[in-house]
Design a protein around this motif. Sequence first.
Motif, short mmCIF file in Angstrom:
data_model
loop_
_atom_site.label_atom_id
_atom_site.label_comp_id
_atom_site.label_asym_id
_atom_site.label_seq_id
_atom_site.Cartn_x
_atom_site.Cartn_y
_atom_site.Cartn_z
N LEU A 36 1.86 6.36 3.23
CA LEU A 36 1.14 5.23 3.82
C LEU A 36 1.44 5.12 5.31
CD1 LEU A 36 -0.42 2.56 3.58
CD2 LEU A 36 1.66 1.49 2.81
N GLN A 37 2.71 5.25 5.63
CA GLN A 37 3.16 5.15 7.01
C GLN A 37 2.48 6.22 7.87
OE1 GLN A 37 7.36 5.05 6.87
NE2 GLN A 37 7.60 3.90 8.73
N ALA A 38 2.46 7.44 7.35
CA ALA A 38 1.88 8.56 8.09
C ALA A 38 0.39 8.33 8.35
CB ALA A 38 2.09 9.86 7.31
N VAL A 39 -0.32 7.88 7.33
CA VAL A 39 -1.76 7.67 7.48
C VAL A 39 -2.05 6.55 8.48
CG1 VAL A 39 -3.86 6.87 6.31
CG2 VAL A 39 -2.38 8.54 5.19
N ALA A 74 -0.77 -2.29 -5.69
CA ALA A 74 -1.98 -2.14 -4.86
C ALA A 74 -1.80 -2.73 -3.47
CB ALA A 74 -3.18 -2.80 -5.55
N LEU A 75 -0.76 -3.55 -3.29
CA LEU A 75 -0.45 -4.08 -1.95
C LEU A 75 -0.41 -2.97 -0.92
CD1 LEU A 75 2.52 -6.60 -2.35
CD2 LEU A 75 0.32 -7.06 -1.27
N TYR A 76 0.10 -1.82 -1.36
CA TYR A 76 0.31 -0.71 -0.42
C TYR A 76 -0.76 0.37 -0.55
CZ TYR A 76 4.65 -3.10 0.40
OH TYR A 76 5.56 -4.06 0.72
N ASN A 77 -1.91 0.00 -1.08
CA ASN A 77 -3.04 0.93 -1.08
C ASN A 77 -3.78 0.83 0.25
OD1 ASN A 77 -2.28 1.45 -3.67
ND2 ASN A 77 -4.08 0.60 -4.65
N ILE A 78 -4.52 1.88 0.57
CA ILE A 78 -5.23 1.94 1.85
C ILE A 78 -6.73 1.88 1.58
CG2 ILE A 78 -5.72 3.38 3.88
CD1 ILE A 78 -2.91 4.65 3.42
#
Length: 212
Positions: A36-39, A74-78
Amino acid sequence: SSNKLDDADNNTRRLENRKEVIRGQLQNPYQSQAGLQAVMKAKDSLYGVMETVVKAFKPNDGYEVAISTALGGALYNIITKDERSARGAIDFLKRNQSGRATFLPLNVMKPSYVRQDAKIVCDNTPGFLGVANEFVSYEHVYEPIALNLLGSVLVTDTLEHANELSARLHNQYKIVTLDGDVVHRGGSMTGGKQTSSQSIMLLEKEFQGMDT
């Protein structure tokens, strides 16, 4: 007395420290989420990558825990514009071996709803507060995501009322309480005390509550 002053000083220091900790966590909310961080770092050079769920949805006051719980992982979905942009971001992660992430393409996310007959039961059950998507604000473009993730999650004031509602609905809906307890579809239950670091939405609120 000097003791009182020392206490006040200590309190101020404690508050300052807490503020620093929270500021750090908010600036780097995806610490454990390498992909997530990378994206999100490369967002500007990736086509169609929009926002993380946690940033896209702002829970109403008092509903931070319920909404965080309803969203869960899902909080950490993009959120992406479409499948092509999700594929592009996944390619990027593979090429750079930067970890994994989950993507929600706007064009394919189907809304989930509470059936009309179930709504009537809800409205006549004590402690029922509403459907989870009613307790968040977001830009209109994210509506399909809000309805997909929250459109059929029910919110009650207490766990006892959640159990009662679940029974009346034949365990067909996920129900969360203001406290963050859950009665899942099928009737299994999850609960306990979340640490605030688990809930980025609570941290946001705490941070805004501190006089910056």
